[in-house]
Write an enzyme that holds these catalytic residues in place. Structure first.
Site, PDB file in Angstrom:
ATOM      1  N   ASN A 147      -6.571   1.531   3.020  1.00 25.03           N
ATOM      2  CA  ASN A 147      -7.315   2.820   3.194  1.00 25.03           C
ATOM      3  C   ASN A 147      -6.871   3.698   2.340  1.00 25.03           C
ATOM      4  O   ASN A 147      -7.671   4.499   1.766  1.00 25.03           O
ATOM      5  CB  ASN A 147      -6.860   3.146   4.498  1.00 25.03           C
ATOM      6  CG  ASN A 147      -7.582   2.282   5.613  1.00 25.03           C
ATOM      7  OD1 ASN A 147      -8.343   1.329   5.361  1.00 25.03           O
ATOM      8  ND2 ASN A 147      -6.801   2.102   6.792  1.00 25.03           N
ATOM      9  N   ASN A 170     -12.279  -0.772  -0.706  1.00 23.68           N
ATOM     10  CA  ASN A 170     -11.771  -1.475   0.482  1.00 23.68           C
ATOM     11  C   ASN A 170     -12.365  -0.895   1.811  1.00 23.68           C
ATOM     12  O   ASN A 170     -12.577   0.370   1.931  1.00 23.68           O
ATOM     13  CB  ASN A 170     -10.270  -0.705   0.599  1.00 23.68           C
ATOM     14  CG  ASN A 170      -9.660  -1.115   1.724  1.00 23.68           C
ATOM     15  OD1 ASN A 170      -9.237  -2.325   1.812  1.00 23.68           O
ATOM     16  ND2 ASN A 170      -9.490  -0.353   2.731  1.00 23.68           N
ATOM     17  N   GLU A 171     -12.637  -1.796   2.488  1.00 16.58           N
ATOM     18  CA  GLU A 171     -13.258  -1.441   3.843  1.00 16.58           C
ATOM     19  C   GLU A 171     -14.143  -0.388   3.765  1.00 16.58           C
ATOM     20  O   GLU A 171     -14.042   0.328   4.845  1.00 16.58           O
ATOM     21  CB  GLU A 171     -12.171  -1.256   4.891  1.00 16.58           C
ATOM     22  CG  GLU A 171     -11.398  -2.689   5.032  1.00 16.58           C
ATOM     23  CD  GLU A 171     -10.340  -2.761   6.274  1.00 16.58           C
ATOM     24  OE1 GLU A 171     -10.356  -1.555   6.732  1.00 16.58           O
ATOM     25  OE2 GLU A 171      -9.643  -3.360   6.480  1.00 16.58           O
ATOM     26  N   GLU A 191      -6.621  -9.253   3.485  1.00 19.96           N
ATOM     27  CA  GLU A 191      -5.761  -8.729   4.478  1.00 19.96           C
ATOM     28  C   GLU A 191      -5.801  -9.499   5.833  1.00 19.96           C
ATOM     29  O   GLU A 191      -6.958  -9.791   6.265  1.00 19.96           O
ATOM     30  CB  GLU A 191      -6.389  -7.055   4.826  1.00 19.96           C
ATOM     31  CG  GLU A 191      -5.950  -6.332   3.820  1.00 19.96           C
ATOM     32  CD  GLU A 191      -6.370  -4.759   4.297  1.00 19.96           C
ATOM     33  OE1 GLU A 191      -6.004  -4.372   5.655  1.00 19.96           O
ATOM     34  OE2 GLU A 191      -6.668  -3.970   3.302  1.00 19.96           O
ATOM     35  N   GLU A 206       1.042  -1.317  -0.032  1.00 16.52           N
ATOM     36  CA  GLU A 206      -0.021   0.149   0.032  1.00 16.52           C
ATOM     37  C   GLU A 206       0.960   1.468  -0.053  1.00 16.52           C
ATOM     38  O   GLU A 206       1.948   1.317   0.364  1.00 16.52           O
ATOM     39  CB  GLU A 206      -0.844   0.182   1.239  1.00 16.52           C
ATOM     40  CG  GLU A 206      -1.860   1.292   1.587  1.00 16.52           C
ATOM     41  CD  GLU A 206      -2.864   1.081   2.454  1.00 16.52           C
ATOM     42  OE1 GLU A 206      -2.805   0.082   2.907  1.00 16.52           O
ATOM     43  OE2 GLU A 206      -3.675   1.996   2.390  1.00 16.52           O
TER      44      GLU A 206
END
Ligand code: AHR
Length: 503
Positions: free
Chosen positions: A72, A172-173, A292, A27
């Protein structure tokens, strides 16, 4: 001595393991990219600025696929900032980690690095601050051969051939309130469905991962999965799982029992997918992408301080967990758990790969070195390719603060038909006592031990560092085979890889 025994048979196959189970993650966060994989002023840097000492360690891991660029970070990312001539690329505030993103590395550089590492790229699109159109633009840039706005832009940037990235994460998330652009399950389900449909119109060869819960402890789990899949079941190929464990106010036995919870998490997600499958009268079985997973807690306080007191730095040392030997045992147990569910968990990413909660660390002006967690990942990625076999295991059990009947030993095997090798992975959770370990090889006549390698350490809190490698694997003495049963031994608190072959 305690006793444990296990039977592995080719008749009890779980699944052919998808190699992508051994993926990882880079990331734009901390020193993962800048000072990690990319550092043009480092003595080992190649002509593209990539550290070759890091590349060598990554190659040893044989990482089949690497998720990029977040995390993130991706939820506020403008990918166009990271392509084209470097001198024209803007610096941007990254709200997720409160850092400055200089955009020295973008899609084209990462594609080049992935090629050097021998890894496929798993791309994530920004469904936080952006939407369907942007996902289409970046897909066109990466995968369309040419003759259109974004594919021609890629060609103008020097990449004549499309990258053909196969796996794409739809954000993502987005269930998490910390996420820039977080969404309700209904909002996310809709945007995931419409984006997935459009992306497959552009490139029908891609595989898509819908965002699942950020962890099993989210209040919206597993309703999130049910609602999201109700919207996009037909359009996506995987649902994601994320899970990190830390040892907080608990003892080591409770920490090492966390995989009981992890397996429950996997089974619950699979059951939720199957509920939607039934509801939709669908023939398709949804697969899981555990994209993850890791241990993550050592750096939490330091990270909070950096982000609060000195924000907007380029590549500050964030999430630099300095792992212990007991963390490596849990990483080994997590790998065993995923292999035991490899019929549904097809892809997974150890998060992350370099400097950020990572098995590989770098010194700014020095060498790259490996944490204890590097070794279980190394062993399973190298020797865990083939068909996973169900363990028929009997051993003692123990209770911990949060878990009952935790097996003292956990194990799984992988059989590789081509090399005629059976590899058994095992952890002895007992911190004090070794155990005998009988492996019933009746289905593998004429097989003998090639090697038994273990990771053990007298001090559960032992770490490695640039100055010295205290936690390293060692070769164990071979046991004997009597009546088709290999009689081995697992040291107390140990990670073990036993390879058998008839060659
Ligand atoms: O891997 C570190 C972070 O953990 C990722 O950016 C995010 O997706 C997760 O919360």
């Amino acid at each position: 001595m305690k006793k444990a025994k296990v039977l592995f048979s080719k008749d009890f196959a779980i699944a052919k393991v998808d190699d992508r189970l051994y993926g990882s993650f880079i990331e734009h966060l901390g020193r993962a990219v800048y000072g990690g994989i990319y550092q043009p002023d480092h003595p080992t840097a190649d002509q593209d600025g990539f550290r070759q000492d890091v590349l060598a360690l990554v190659k040893d891991l044989r990482v089949p696929i690497i998720r990029y660029p977040g995390g993130n970070f991706v939820s506020g990312y403008c990918w166009e900032d990271g392509v084209g001539p470097r001198e024209l690329r803007p610096s941007r505030l990254d709200l997720a980690w409160r850092t400055m993103e200089p955009n020295w590395v973008g899609i084209d550089e990462f594609a080049r690095w992935g090629k050097k590492a021998g890894s496929e790229v798993m791309m994530a699109v920004n469904l936080g601050t952006r939407g369907t159109q942007d996902a289409l633009n970046v897909l066109e840039y990466c995968n369309h051969p040419g003759g259109s706005k974004y594919s021609d832009m890629r060609i103008a940037h020097g990449a004549k051939e499309p990258y053909h990235f196969k796996v794409w994460c739809l954000g993502n998330e987005l269930d998490g309130s910390w996420q820039v652009g977080y969404k309700t399950m209904q909002e996310y389900g809709r945007i995931a469905a419409q984006t997935a449909k459009a992306m497959k119109m552009l490139d029908p060869n891609i595989e898509l991962v819908a965002v699942g819960s950020s962890s099993a402890s989210m209040a919206t789990f597993p309703q999130w999965e049910a609602e999201v899949l109700d919207h996009c079941y037909h359009d996506v190929d995987y649902i994601s799982l994320h899970q990190y464990y830390g040892r907080r106010n608990e003892d080591t036995p409770n920490f090492l029992a966390k995989t009981v919870e992890m397996e429950h998490f996997i089974k619950t997600v699979a059951a939720t997918c199957d509920y939607i499958k039934a509801k939709k009268r669908s023939k398709k079985t949804m697969m899981l992408s555990f994209d993850e997973w890791n241990v993550w807690y050592h750096s939490n306080e330091a990270d909070r301080k950096i982000m609060q007191d000195t924000p907007w730095q380029i590549a500050p040392p964030l999430l630099e967990d300095h792992y212990t030997f007991e963390d490596a045992l849990l990483v080994g147990l997590m790998l065993i758990s995923m292999l035991k569910h490899s019929d549904r968990v097809r892809m997974a990413c150890l998060a992350q790969l370099v400097n950020v909660i990572a098995p590989i660390m770098t010194e700014q002006n020095g060498a790259a070195w490996v944490q204890p967690t590097y070794y279980p990942y190394l062993h399973v990625s190298n020797f865990g390719r083939g068909v996973a076999l169900q363990p028929v295991l009997s051993c003692g059990k123990h209770d911990t603060r949060d878990f009952t009947d935790v097996p003292d030993v956990d194990s799984v095997a992988v059989f590789d038909e081509e090399s005629r090798t059976l590899t058994v992975f095992a952890v002895n959770r007992d911190l004090h006592e070794a155990t005998s370990f009988d492996i019933d090889l009746r289905d593998f006549p004429d097989y003998g031990l090639v090697e038994h390698v273990s990771l053990t350490c007298d001090n559960l809190q032992q770490r490695n560092s640039a100055a010295g490698q205290a936690v390293v694997p060692k070769k164990e003495p071979a046991g004997i085979i009597d009546g088709g049963v290999y009689q081995g031994r697992l040291a107390n608190a140990s990670w073990n890889t036993l390879r058998f072959s008839d060659q």
